[in-house]
Design an enzyme around this catalytic site. Sequence first.
Site, PDB file in Angstrom:
ATOM      1  N   GLU A  72       0.982  -1.236  -0.084  1.00  0.00           N
ATOM      2  CA  GLU A  72      -0.047   0.155  -0.076  1.00  0.00           C
ATOM      3  C   GLU A  72       0.970   1.064  -0.142  1.00  0.00           C
ATOM      4  O   GLU A  72       1.712   1.471   0.665  1.00  0.00           O
ATOM      5  CB  GLU A  72      -0.943  -0.192   1.244  1.00  0.00           C
ATOM      6  CG  GLU A  72      -1.642   1.233   1.442  1.00  0.00           C
ATOM      7  CD  GLU A  72      -2.393   1.561   0.584  1.00  0.00           C
ATOM      8  OE1 GLU A  72      -3.260   1.175  -0.100  1.00  0.00           O
ATOM      9  OE2 GLU A  72      -2.681   3.020   0.160  1.00  0.00           O
TER      10      GLU A  72
ATOM     11  N   ILE B 264     -22.920   3.113   1.862  1.00  0.00           N
ATOM     12  CA  ILE B 264     -23.923   2.741   1.810  1.00  0.00           C
ATOM     13  C   ILE B 264     -23.809   1.327   1.642  1.00  0.00           C
ATOM     14  O   ILE B 264     -23.072   0.916   0.681  1.00  0.00           O
ATOM     15  CB  ILE B 264     -25.036   3.477   0.702  1.00  0.00           C
ATOM     16  CG1 ILE B 264     -25.081   5.032   0.850  1.00  0.00           C
ATOM     17  CG2 ILE B 264     -26.235   2.878   0.402  1.00  0.00           C
ATOM     18  CD1 ILE B 264     -25.892   5.234   2.165  1.00  0.00           C
TER      19      ILE B 264
ATOM     20  N   HIS C  73     -25.699  -1.124  -0.579  1.00  0.00           N
ATOM     21  CA  HIS C  73     -26.513  -0.932  -1.641  1.00  0.00           C
ATOM     22  C   HIS C  73     -27.452  -2.386  -1.613  1.00  0.00           C
ATOM     23  O   HIS C  73     -26.999  -3.291  -1.725  1.00  0.00           O
ATOM     24  CB  HIS C  73     -26.161  -0.611  -3.020  1.00  0.00           C
ATOM     25  CG  HIS C  73     -25.733   0.645  -3.270  1.00  0.00           C
ATOM     26  ND1 HIS C  73     -26.370   1.907  -3.327  1.00  0.00           N
ATOM     27  CD2 HIS C  73     -24.417   1.192  -2.797  1.00  0.00           C
ATOM     28  CE1 HIS C  73     -25.614   2.858  -3.354  1.00  0.00           C
ATOM     29  NE2 HIS C  73     -24.351   2.704  -3.078  1.00  0.00           N
TER      30      HIS C  73
ATOM     31  N   ARG D 283     -14.155   7.937  -7.186  1.00  0.00           N
ATOM     32  CA  ARG D 283     -14.556   6.734  -7.458  1.00  0.00           C
ATOM     33  C   ARG D 283     -13.718   6.404  -8.831  1.00  0.00           C
ATOM     34  O   ARG D 283     -13.346   7.197  -9.732  1.00  0.00           O
ATOM     35  CB  ARG D 283     -15.985   6.624  -7.928  1.00  0.00           C
ATOM     36  CG  ARG D 283     -17.080   7.192  -7.226  1.00  0.00           C
ATOM     37  CD  ARG D 283     -17.484   8.362  -7.172  1.00  0.00           C
ATOM     38  NE  ARG D 283     -18.961   8.316  -7.403  1.00  0.00           N
ATOM     39  CZ  ARG D 283     -19.471   9.771  -7.581  1.00  0.00           C
ATOM     40  NH1 ARG D 283     -18.862  10.819  -7.163  1.00  0.00           N
ATOM     41  NH2 ARG D 283     -20.736   9.884  -7.805  1.00  0.00           N
TER      42      ARG D 283
ATOM     43  N   ILE E  74     -13.573  -0.723  -9.467  1.00  0.00           N
ATOM     44  CA  ILE E  74     -14.589  -0.828  -8.439  1.00  0.00           C
ATOM     45  C   ILE E  74     -15.269   0.365  -8.046  1.00  0.00           C
ATOM     46  O   ILE E  74     -14.661   1.137  -6.818  1.00  0.00           O
ATOM     47  CB  ILE E  74     -13.724  -1.638  -7.340  1.00  0.00           C
ATOM     48  CG1 ILE E  74     -12.992  -2.979  -7.802  1.00  0.00           C
ATOM     49  CG2 ILE E  74     -14.943  -2.183  -6.386  1.00  0.00           C
ATOM     50  CD1 ILE E  74     -13.664  -3.987  -8.584  1.00  0.00           C
TER      51      ILE E  74
ATOM     52  N   CYS F 224     -11.702  11.679  23.336  1.00  0.00           N
ATOM     53  CA  CYS F 224     -12.539  12.341  22.443  1.00  0.00           C
ATOM     54  C   CYS F 224     -14.103  12.549  22.946  1.00  0.00           C
ATOM     55  O   CYS F 224     -14.638  11.793  22.983  1.00  0.00           O
ATOM     56  CB  CYS F 224     -12.611  11.789  20.958  1.00  0.00           C
ATOM     57  SG  CYS F 224     -13.855  12.423  19.822  1.00  0.00           S
TER      58      CYS F 224
ATOM     59  N   CYS G 240     -16.502  19.038  17.176  1.00  0.00           N
ATOM     60  CA  CYS G 240     -15.369  19.811  17.317  1.00  0.00           C
ATOM     61  C   CYS G 240     -14.264  19.259  16.346  1.00  0.00           C
ATOM     62  O   CYS G 240     -13.182  20.227  16.425  1.00  0.00           O
ATOM     63  CB  CYS G 240     -14.911  20.029  18.882  1.00  0.00           C
ATOM     64  SG  CYS G 240     -13.656  18.781  19.242  1.00  0.00           S
TER      65      CYS G 240
ATOM     66  N   CYS H  83      -9.347  16.947  21.008  1.00  0.00           N
ATOM     67  CA  CYS H  83      -8.806  15.845  21.396  1.00  0.00           C
ATOM     68  C   CYS H  83      -7.372  15.719  20.658  1.00  0.00           C
ATOM     69  O   CYS H  83      -6.391  14.729  20.933  1.00  0.00           O
ATOM     70  CB  CYS H  83      -9.410  14.577  21.156  1.00  0.00           C
ATOM     71  SG  CYS H  83     -10.062  14.367  19.366  1.00  0.00           S
TER      72      CYS H  83
END
Lengths: 495, 122, 423
Positions: free
Chosen positions: A33, A49, A51, A314, A339, A405, A442, A447
């Site tokens: 990566e 979402i 779908h 996308r 994808i 937090c 915030c 934090c």
Amino acid sequence: MDLYDVIVIGAGVSGCAVARELARRDARVLVVERADDVCCGTSKANSAIVHAGFDAQPGSLMAKLNVEGNRLMYEWAQELNFGVIPVGSLVVCVSEDTRDGLTALLERGRANGVPDLRIIERDELVQMEPNIADEAVAALWAPTGGIVDCFGLTIALAENAVANGVEFAFNQQVVDVRRDGDAWLVVTPQATLRTRAVVNAAGVYADDIHNLVAQPDDALRIVARKGEYYLLDTTAGAHVRHTVFMLPSAMGKGVLVSPTVHGNLIVGPTALDVDDKEATNTTPDGLAQVASKCSLTVKDVPLREVITTFAGLRAHQDAHDFRIGEVAGAPHFYDCAAIESPGLTSAPAIGVMVAGLVADGLGLADKPAGAFDPTRPGYANLNIIDFDAWGRLCEQDPAYGNIICRCCRVSEAQIVDTIHRNPGARSLDAVKRRTGATMGRCQGGFCTPKIMEILERELGMDAREITKRGPGSELVLGLNKDAVADPSAKEGGEA
Amino acid sequence: MAQTRELTCIRCPMGCALTVELDDSGAVTSVTGNSCPRGAQYGRDEVTNPVRTVTTSMPVVGASHAHMVSVKTQTDVPKGKVFDVIAALAGLTAQAPVAIGDVLVHDVAGTGVDVVATSNAR
Amino acid sequence: MGNSIEKRAIVIVGGGPAGLAAAVAAHEAGERDVLILERDTQLGGILNQCIHNGFGLHTFHEELTGPEYAARYVAQVDELGIERRLGTMVLDISEDRVVTAVSATDGITRIQAGAVILAMGCRERPRGALAIPGYRPAGIYSAGTAQRLVNIEGQLPGREVVILGSGDIGLIMARRMTFEGAHVQCVAEIMPYSGGLKRNIVQCLDDFGIPLLLSHTVVDIEGRDRVEAVTIAEVDERMKPIPGTERRYPCDTLLLSVGLLPENELSREAGVELSGVTRGPVVNERLETSVPGVFACGNVLHVHDLVDFVSQEAAAAGRSAAAYVARGEDAAAQRVDIVATDGVRYTVPAYLSGSDLDQDVTLRFRVGGVFRDRYVSVYLDDERVRHAKKRILTPGEMEQVVIKADQLRERAPHTVTVKLEEE
């Protein structure tokens, strides 16, 4: 040189799903990566979402993997402990003229195998969504639609992959892939890695990777299609109860309005093809479009409760279908490309499919029964836990009583947990994606310094090394007065 | 040459709009617009010898919680000396325990003014 | 832990300047059973990072820094033996005043309070709330976050700085960053006037030649990983950027001082009615909220400019809470609304409870624009009882006016009106 069985390029949701499914096999798998963490590209900035699957063209790979992914998503949430809520989705028809479109969508959904679809009329719609626009006449109701923590899903897949033997290499951008005898060489600035198979899950850059190995007549072109969003405070989170889409009409395509698993309200996206694949900036035009379009389906969206705006890209290709499979003339090089939506929903099914292709291609055997553990512990969620259970957590680890937090109720214990898992959090945003810290009203104002301090302590780092999201995004650039000339130094110093 | 200066008083949050009159020799003949004697003094000082209190912080070692201790010049220093004071503090570190009012630097930057702690670090 | 519920007369949520002054006043009013719950590891709240001077002229008649001002109150709280629990975050306040808190030392605790004083303070409006277009790199901080990094941690957020918003913390940080070796290029303010105190413009910007660009805002943020530049444009009277006025400022840091919001999530969940204008609780002259026995003071009630007035207001809340505990709930009386109009945006209190007004009432308010040579007038029904001339009134500076108790008693008004008048 070490030989991997599979190198997956890209630690987005697709790459991590493939890696997790490959972990069921007896294979040495590495995910490479370019960013400092998983879930740093398209996977982190989207509508989040689940779908239902009525949208895709019947017979397409998208249709098949969406419906299958939807089913798996709810199953996997149980074993991998990420946040998913089956709120259901509504496609709202705002004009009688377009009612035919609604019927067509219903039929398409049924053809795709989406369960329990039905059309509801305005009365029922208003019952379900009191804030629905006055113009709404009917809607397609898809109870299997849902919302998901896209960070949580990707991280869960990665953690479970690691727990089952998969390796990850971060901050390594693949610059070349080439054939070397029966194997592939995957080249990054830091290393040249040798592998029997490659999975190209490089998101908006999957075309660059594909084109390194494909034949000239098989070139792939991925276009970055920008989507801009508003994220509203949890005070607005109940403005709609379901994911509300708009049925395209003469008024345009509309934007979605949906609750999120973190209790916020998300509004967006736009869709604009951009040349720059790093252009995750929001724009005045884009934000204005979202602000005006949301009122087509939902009234009085409280945009003044906005806590942040963001944009995602996308990985679109003109054919508008997922591109999955072995590349012609490149044995054991598998694309997992283009994808785009519903890619997040499809991710579990994509993982199963691609891992299956690779395993068949390489003849990988399954691990012996019991050797693969499909479960992964989640993080404590202090927003939904009851006080007694929280008290018991504090007895086990007092750091659960130290709130870092305040907006999203994240304790020191959870942050320490993120750092010591594998792959562990190394930056502020990595902590954010795992716990929700800094995501509240915030936006990290209170934090951020505290999380930095925990990262420093747990990782033995200097404050100046702590980043927002990897090298180049350092949070502080120096120490007080480090660039102020000190005249007393010349005189031998004082105190 | 006689002249008039318009100033905003910084001695308190009221921020009074002051008018300071000077005579040919540059001496202040009147200050108006002030609400208190401190304002009149500020008006006179600002046109003849402007002064500021410097507030900043220093690293502290040996304290259980604090990394920094806040400090100020005990009294005003000439405005033109403000950056000399800052520069003189660069590179200095305080040693805990430090209590409010403790003198951390004597006669900072030759101003004759001490730098004192404004927070506690134990 | 478990189901045991501790009982306390007064629980104060927050140990900043408001909570401390409320605690001292409640004690002095005779209530000895006072407990302060503070989420930080020390008392004093935001004052601990406000290391500049200018505090305390009203309260102590000398100019103190924030930590010194806080220390004076902490010393009183220590001397009076008022109990405090640090590192303790209040999670919930029920309508019948059961306070649930969590801490590393005690885990989850539940306290039945006779009275609750809300003193949680405020938070800064973040970048996201402005929906500024552009990237989301490192190097964008609210001014208060930068203040903490510099003053508490000793870390420099950046070296080339642009500040958006001229709130007081932004102005103060312009000077702080300059002292610590950074270069502040400008302060842009979308309004045609500053949101901060005039003295801070003089001593934090003018002293260092830092330009204040009124009617300007940030329209773009560049830099994928770390801020690389911002673009600032002038805005028209509707606050829309004017095309062609854009100017790009290469920088590594953007600080925001674009407003403070009372932090009322706990209040809302407790059922406390909130004002849409102040975003703080709607209170009567005793600073009691719509939930009986729950009082509010300081920046959680409405954002103040001066800590001295926070202390005054909080002391009043402390006395009211002590009286409430001693006397119990008042019989419902005719509510007297206070109408804020003609330039006056709101008043705190927002109404009078109407029962035994035995004390003068201090009305604090802000105006909605810049006004010169206006009178601040108070009417009891149709009769004008106060009429005070002000040379200048601005939204950045809180105003106050006092109504005498005897006037209220004599006239027994149905409505009180506060407004600005030209004569």
